[in-house]
Scaffold this active site. Structure first.
Site, PDB file in Angstrom:
ATOM      1  N   GLU A  79       0.814  -4.454   1.913  1.00  0.00           N
ATOM      2  CA  GLU A  79      -0.844  -4.192   1.867  1.00  0.00           C
ATOM      3  C   GLU A  79      -1.000  -4.483   0.333  1.00  0.00           C
ATOM      4  O   GLU A  79      -0.336  -3.997  -0.602  1.00  0.00           O
ATOM      5  CB  GLU A  79      -0.742  -2.674   2.029  1.00  0.00           C
ATOM      6  CG  GLU A  79      -2.287  -2.093   2.229  1.00  0.00           C
ATOM      7  CD  GLU A  79      -2.365  -1.087   1.485  1.00  0.00           C
ATOM      8  OE1 GLU A  79      -2.939  -1.119   0.553  1.00  0.00           O
ATOM      9  OE2 GLU A  79      -1.993  -0.007   2.063  1.00  0.00           O
ATOM     10  N   CYS A  90      -6.778   2.004  -2.546  1.00  0.00           N
ATOM     11  CA  CYS A  90      -6.930   0.488  -2.102  1.00  0.00           C
ATOM     12  C   CYS A  90      -8.138   0.210  -1.025  1.00  0.00           C
ATOM     13  O   CYS A  90      -8.519  -0.629  -0.715  1.00  0.00           O
ATOM     14  CB  CYS A  90      -5.653   0.155  -1.178  1.00  0.00           C
ATOM     15  SG  CYS A  90      -5.013   1.549  -0.239  1.00  0.00           S
TER      16      CYS A  90
END
Lengths: 489, 489
Positions: free
Chosen positions: B227, B264
């Site tokens: 990720e 994020c």
């Protein structure tokens, strides 16, 4: 004949447009497109099979079976997508009491990836080619397909492509949803193009790895579903060998020569407790004499086979048990070595001889088969011939670690298309942890998307509470039962 | 403190041994191990949270929530594996009438991959760290884990690792099933080691891509679940802007400053129909003044933030709407530009400013939002603020193509752990088509294996007709209903 780069760019752009037009249609409508393709393949069966016979040295029966398989596969996938299995629809209603703190309404389903590049294999002109498993699963997923034709059956592939395109047009699918390209340059562009979102490949380890590397090096890497090489070891226990040695040898001879040994699941290694190799030579020779030989699929493939066979045959400790020959339609070859030799040179276990040849490995009574199996690399299949009461837990664990399909008293050639099928295994058998055969292959070309806090009016069909597509879903952790009644295709 | 290569090799070998011992145990037993870990984290909560406060500048409430989330996640995963959802068990009985020709008995379920390397993130010392989502899902899958500690919370991570190890030992899990390593050399070995079968990673795009490349270049490539980066665009329609502009700005200010913008899923772009930027400056300033500032997680992260902010701020056409400052605990910055400028320089949409800064993009009435959205790259999330009756089909299609989670009138920060969650999106958001949050994350660390023609006595538990593990399965195409009753965790 070669597709130019300009044409390839145009086809990929057209495929992307078609995908955009079609990505949100109902599974029912998509299934009706697949139905039209299946019908067209049946309608054109005589013509296509005749072309296949001209180009491949494969006999009519085999080709008709492959075509029937491809048609069946399309219909099984139709059934699967109408039931929404591929969508994996999951609904979590808002829950103020959720254990980690209140959760919002969150719903997920899988959407198609986009344009998929599919590389046809030489050895299955229907089943792993133009409208083979990769194309069928990508179309079922809702993707568009640009298919790289294998030149081993060029005219058949071009004609099949045309039949598929005609059928899709007749069904009302957007133009460009499926097309074919020819040539290496076009193939490389297919892997590189930013609008291509995944690749399905069946072919050699060297070629597949090069394309995998290419797909991984892209500025935006894409999944590369490559089925590369496999030697498909077979282990015969001492008990099984005592009980039915002749039967095992008969099955082995039939399996490794099937399709002239040009199957990715061909049993290339037989581990058996053979005291004297001469004991089995007669049986094998007799069985092999009954097999019809034919030329290999292409001169290139023949060249590769000769080279691989030479390499294994000239390895120290390897003897010829049943010699083949060098005729255009080569007689099958059986080589033999011992477990001790293999422990010395385990790299021999990685030599795929793609064609009618196999290697028998004699082991002594009491040998630890699990330890021998530990020398193997990744495989599509691994087979055990044993008696049902034997305790083979260790051997099976080691083989499971190294393969995608385990067989018991059966032979790996022949890969049925079902819900449970797994055709894929640890590298180098495949470059991913997925299957390229069976209904589970569809999911490779999809990715999940969640809808968070959406009002009912803005949700896509598969996630609406009223379930307009009548698909099976998981709601608040519990799967709904099959909606419309799941009948076998 | 740094783990030597020798130690790393030993830990990976020990992890592999532990995996081999544990790969075939029942989900119930495995769940009891996770239960012990969950309990241990709760028991040691005060100590761990205190360590976290010392090392991270994160406040107690936030850290306690993260720990609670991690504990909840372990228990949710326990429930999931006990019901066998992760096994995807599928049984096709032999069927002589199968449409493509008789099918053998073939059964499939998913098995763990082996040793998994997990890289902890800096920004979530519990939720995406030692016993975060990647570790929990890998252990639930039946894998062993070697965790690369993020040095931003070194002592906390070491202590958490020790607590986890103690708990696993107490539960009776094999030694080595979970361990931690420190340092770059050890980390690189973790990605390279032949016994490591997959990697889970949360971190920067540059670092993640380098490790992805490394994993893909291996002689035996492995899946790299990375990720990486995401800017998380938010689109406000003209109707929504007229209806509740103040409310939207308030939510935006709260979301992009949450955790000092070090999420994020931070909304880094707000597209809104703003006529005069000064109109919103007051509201934003007022809202931002209510936020507590704290130092960023690490000096390195601060340096990266300053650099990224500078780069965006100095782009032609970008103005400062609300200036931050350069103090140790920096005040949030809001930059502003126009849709026309963005069309000129779309690369500005790829600049992640990891910290308390965001970019507002003013668009003129009548602007085609779908076309603007088409300039975006892959994202973890994309958000729409709109009125429920609006027709946003085109915009939503474009955003779906580019992200893994779509939000409606909500904010992307905060990623609940549920069945439907999807935390992952097209590259560069992630390097795979999977999720790193939610129960679906478990399947990343498994692969399917089929059992072909096996006698009942030799089948593994999940595939036996009598279903000793009482898991939900698909039999001859039809899913059985939930066996033991699937209750929410």
């Amino acid at each position: 004949m070669i597709t130019t780069l300009e044409q390839t760019n145009e086809q990929i752009a057209a495929a992307h447009n078609a995908y955009e037009q079609a990505r949100e249609i109902s599974p029912q409508l998509r299934a009706s497109w697949l139905a039209e393709v299946a019908t067209a393949l049946e309608t054109h069966a005589d013509e296509l099979v005749a072309l296949g016979q001209q180009e491949t040295h494969l006999d009519e029966g085999r080709l008709r079976f492959e075509l029937r398989r491809s048609v069946f596969q399309l219909r099984l996938f139709m059934d699967e997508i109408v039931h929404g299995e591929h969508l994996d629809a999951t609904i979590d209603h808002a829950d103020p009491t959720w254990g980690m703190g209140p959760r919002p309404d969150i719903r997920r389903f899988s959407v198609p990836l986009g344009v998929v590049g599919v590389f046809g294999a030489s050895n299955f002109p229907f089943a792993f080619s133009v409208m083979g498993g990769d194309s069928a699963s990508a179309l079922a997923a809702g993707c568009a397909v640009v298919h790289k034709i294998h030149e081993g059956h060029l005219r058949l592939a071009i004609r099949t492509g045309a039949v598929v395109q005609e059928a899709l047009e007749k069904a009302g699918a957007p133009a460009g949803l499926f097309s074919t390209i020819i040539g290496r340059q076009a193939a490389e562009l297919l892997v590189d193009h930013p609008l291509v979102k995944a690749v399905g490949f069946t072919g050699s380890t060297a070629g597949g790895r090069a394309l995998f590397d290419r797909a991984s090096r892209r500025p935006v890497p894409i999944p590369f579903y490559g089925e590369l090489g496999s030697i498909n070891p077979v282990f015969v226990t001492e008990q099984a060998w005592s009980a039915r040695r002749e039967q095992i040898l008969t099955g082995y001879a039939a399996s490794f020569t099937m399709g002239m040994g040009q199957f990715c699941t061909k049993p290339g290694l037989l581990f058996a407790p053979i005291n004297d190799a001469d004991d089995i030579a007669d049986t094998l020779r007799r069985e092999l004499d009954t097999k019809q030989a034919s030329p290999l699929l292409s001169p290139k493939l023949r060249e590769g086979f000769d080279k691989a066979l030479d390499a294994v045959r000239s390895t120290p400790g390897v003897d010829v048990l049943v010699p083949g020959d060098e005729s255009e339609a080569p007689r099958p070859t059986v080589l033999v070595t011992t477990a001790d030799e293999v422990r010395e040179r385990p790299e021999i276990l990685e030599q795929e001889m793609f064609g009618p040849a196999t290697l028998v490995i004699r082991y002594s009574p009491g040998t630890d088969l699990a330890e021998l199996a530990g020398l193997l690399h990744g495989q599509l299949t691994a087979t055990v011939h044993a008696e049902s009461g034997e305790d083979l837990a260790r051997l099976l664990s080691v083989l499971r670690e190294r393969s995608g399909r385990l067989l018991w008293n059966a032979w790996p050639t022949g890969v049925t298309v079902t819900y449970a099928q797994q055709h894929g295994g640890p590298y180098p058998a495949t470059t991913a942890t997925t299957t390229s055969v069976g209904t589970a292959a569809i999911g490779r070309f999809m990715r999940p998307v969640a809808y968070d806090s959406f009002p009912a009016s803005q949700l896509p069909e598969p996630l609406r509470d009223d379930n307009p597509w009548r698909i099976r879903r998981r709601v608040d952790g519990i799967w709904e039962s099959a909606a419309a009644g799941m009948e076998n295709a």
